[in-house]
Write a protein that holds these residues in place. Structure first.
Motif, PDB file in Angstrom:
ATOM      1  N   GLU A   3      10.082   3.548   3.729  1.00 45.61           N
ATOM      2  CA  GLU A   3      10.520   2.154   3.863  1.00 45.61           C
ATOM      3  C   GLU A   3       9.369   1.172   4.040  1.00 45.61           C
ATOM      4  N   LEU A   4       8.194   1.681   4.456  1.00 39.62           N
ATOM      5  CA  LEU A   4       7.063   0.796   4.754  1.00 39.62           C
ATOM      6  C   LEU A   4       5.854   1.158   3.902  1.00 39.62           C
ATOM      7  N   LYS A  63       2.215  -0.522  15.517  1.00 37.05           N
ATOM      8  CA  LYS A  63       2.804  -1.610  16.309  1.00 37.05           C
ATOM      9  C   LYS A  63       1.824  -2.767  16.523  1.00 37.05           C
ATOM     10  N   LYS A  64       0.563  -2.445  16.586  1.00 36.87           N
ATOM     11  CA  LYS A  64      -0.450  -3.465  16.864  1.00 36.87           C
ATOM     12  C   LYS A  64      -0.535  -4.457  15.707  1.00 36.87           C
ATOM     13  N   ARG A  97       0.824  -1.208   0.000  1.00 36.98           N
ATOM     14  CA  ARG A  97       0.000   0.000   0.000  1.00 36.98           C
ATOM     15  C   ARG A  97       0.860   1.262   0.000  1.00 36.98           C
ATOM     16  N   ASP A  98       0.237   2.403  -0.180  1.00 37.14           N
ATOM     17  CA  ASP A  98       0.879   3.717  -0.159  1.00 37.14           C
ATOM     18  C   ASP A  98       0.363   4.547   1.012  1.00 37.14           C
ATOM     19  N   MET A  99       0.982   5.727   1.197  1.00 38.64           N
ATOM     20  CA  MET A  99       0.450   6.847   1.971  1.00 38.64           C
ATOM     21  C   MET A  99       0.416   6.673   3.481  1.00 38.64           C
ATOM     22  N   LEU A 100       1.307   5.897   4.080  1.00 39.84           N
ATOM     23  CA  LEU A 100       1.327   5.802   5.545  1.00 39.84           C
ATOM     24  C   LEU A 100       1.720   7.134   6.179  1.00 39.84           C
ATOM     25  N   MET A 111       2.004   8.825  13.360  1.00 40.83           N
ATOM     26  CA  MET A 111       2.495   7.458  13.583  1.00 40.83           C
ATOM     27  C   MET A 111       3.750   7.133  12.783  1.00 40.83           C
ATOM     28  N   TYR A 112       3.906   7.768  11.611  1.00 37.65           N
ATOM     29  CA  TYR A 112       4.999   7.435  10.704  1.00 37.65           C
ATOM     30  C   TYR A 112       5.700   8.714  10.262  1.00 37.65           C
ATOM     31  N   ASP A 113       7.017   8.747  10.434  1.00 40.93           N
ATOM     32  CA  ASP A 113       7.757   9.872   9.873  1.00 40.93           C
ATOM     33  C   ASP A 113       8.031   9.593   8.398  1.00 40.93           C
TER      34      ASP A 113
END
Length: 414
Positions: free
Chosen positions: A250-251, A290-291, A232-235, A242-244
């Motif tokens: 990277e994710l 993390k969950k 997927r995209d756009m975290l 939650m995400y820098d």
């Protein structure tokens, strides 16, 4: 007549240009391996197939002179493919040869062409329809294919969505439970090759929970299906709390799976995090980075850095390459577009050593340099983007590119 003659002359001129040797981007390979350009300037060459007589078939994502399939043949066996056949008036990605037929896909239909005793197409203007009416909503629409030993074809139907939100790619829009997309897409379907004019309902949803399994191949060593999936995209863009930016680059992991009938790979509810080696619950479904989630979903064999786009998979069963490559996996990474501020990544072919269907070591870059630059800071300036993989009858492998329409032949000599 004049218009017809001009068309013929233009086509012959195209073939002449395509057959010329073009300035080569140096391809970096392990010691003992060499590359040779066998096709160039064919536009958006997607997946490829090589027949037992050495014929190379290329599936195009955009028509060239009105045709979407090109066959190159070395008639005099001098190592140069000088004979070209163009046919098929549709675009698409998937192509493969199976039990006397050439199979090719548009974004909605699986076609096939009978091959005669000389390996020529019997009727290039009238293919048979194997499956039609497959979902095509443009996003993740390409249909990849592979075959098992028992007479079945497997077709990837990508999900026309990022993560099955109520409003696709809209920040703050929640994910849907259950995800209705999974009824007709987001997985791999199995169809018998012996039956023509099938619809989706005639097939079996072999595996689900796959956003877009563009690379699929059958591993004949263990008689199982394997797949590479686009994550997927756009975290970061949706959830900066939650995400820098680096984590967003990277994710989530791009993933490589061994797939059995009935398996669920977890999309859209979870993604794979190769740093934590866990299935992480998607934030749209209540995750916090993390969950964990989807306990019944299978885990991948390998998690790669995010957004590199694994576009093709080849399970190598040839004998030309050294023993370490036997039954291993080659994966063509198309290259990323959304890893900013990190450099774009991918644009190479990697190898995963395997035995008995499982990895035996870390993945490594096998063929590199396609982009013509390092690092890739400007996607549009990349020279080539690896897209398709195929193995020749002598154990060489072929790599296609959908940026400039090249195909390389990779050979090994000690």
């Amino acid at each position: 007549m004049r218009k017809y003659l001009l068309g013929i002359l233009g086509f012959l001129s195209f073939l002449s240009v395509s057959a010329q040797k073009q300035p080569e981007v140096p391809i970096k390979l392990p010691a003992g391996f060499s590359s040779q350009i066998v096709a160039s300037n064919f536009g958006r060459v997607r997946h490829i197939a090589v027949n037992t007589n050495g014929d190379l078939y290329m599936k195009l994502d955009r028509l060239v002179n009105g045709k979407g399939i090109y066959r190159l043949r070395d008639k005099n066996k001098d190592g140069i493919m000088e004979d070209t056949l163009a046919f098929g008036n549709y675009t698409g990605t998937g192509i493969g040869i199976y039990k006397g037929y050439l199979y090719a896909t548009s974004d909605e239909t699986v076609y096939r062409y009978q091959l005669d005793a000389n390996q020529d197409i019997v009727n290039p203007d009238k293919p048979e329809i194997v499956v039609e009416g497959l979902l095509n909503q443009r996003q993740h629409a390409s249909k990849s294919i592979t075959f098992d030993k028992a007479g079945n074809i497997y077709v990837n139907i990508g999900a026309p969505s990022n993560v099955c939100q109520e409003k696709d790619r809209q920040k703050g829009s929640p994910g849907m439970t259950p995800c209705p997309i999974l009824e007709t897409a987001g997985g791999i379907w199995q169809f018998p090759t012996a039956k023509l004019n099938q619809k989706l309902a005639d097939g079996v949803r072999y595996a689900t929970g796959m956003r877009n399994a563009l690379g699929i191949d059958w591993n004949h060593e263990v008689d199982d299906l394997y797949a590479t999936i686009h994550g997927r995209d756009m975290l970061f863009q949706y959830f900066p709390e939650m995400y820098d930016q680096k984590k967003g680059a990277e994710l989530p992991s791009e993933t490589f799976y061994r797939v059995k009938k009935g398996d669920d790979c977890g999309w859209p509810f979870v993604y794979w995090d190769h740093f934590q080696n866990k299935k992480i619950l998607s934030p749209e479904y209540g995750g916090d980075g993390k969950k964990e989630g989807a306990p019944n979903a299978i885990s991948p064999l390998v998690g790669f850095p995010g957004h590199m786009a694994p576009n093709a998979l080849l399970m190598y069963n040839g004998n030309q390459f050294p023993a370490k490559y036997k039954h291993g996996a080659f994966i063509a990474f198309h290259g990323s577009w959304n890893r900013t501020p990190e450099p774009q990544e991918g644009f190479y072919v990697v190898f995963v050593p395997m035995k008995n269907g499982m990895p035996t070591g870390n993945w490594e870059v096998f063929a590199d340099g396609f982009s013509g630059m390092s690092p890739v800071t400007n996607l549009s300036a990349a020279k080539h983007r690896p897209t398709g993989l195929a193995m020749g009858p002598d154990g060489t492998i072929y790599i296609s590119d959908d940026k400039a329409g090249y195909v390389w032949k990779i050979s090994y000599k000690p």
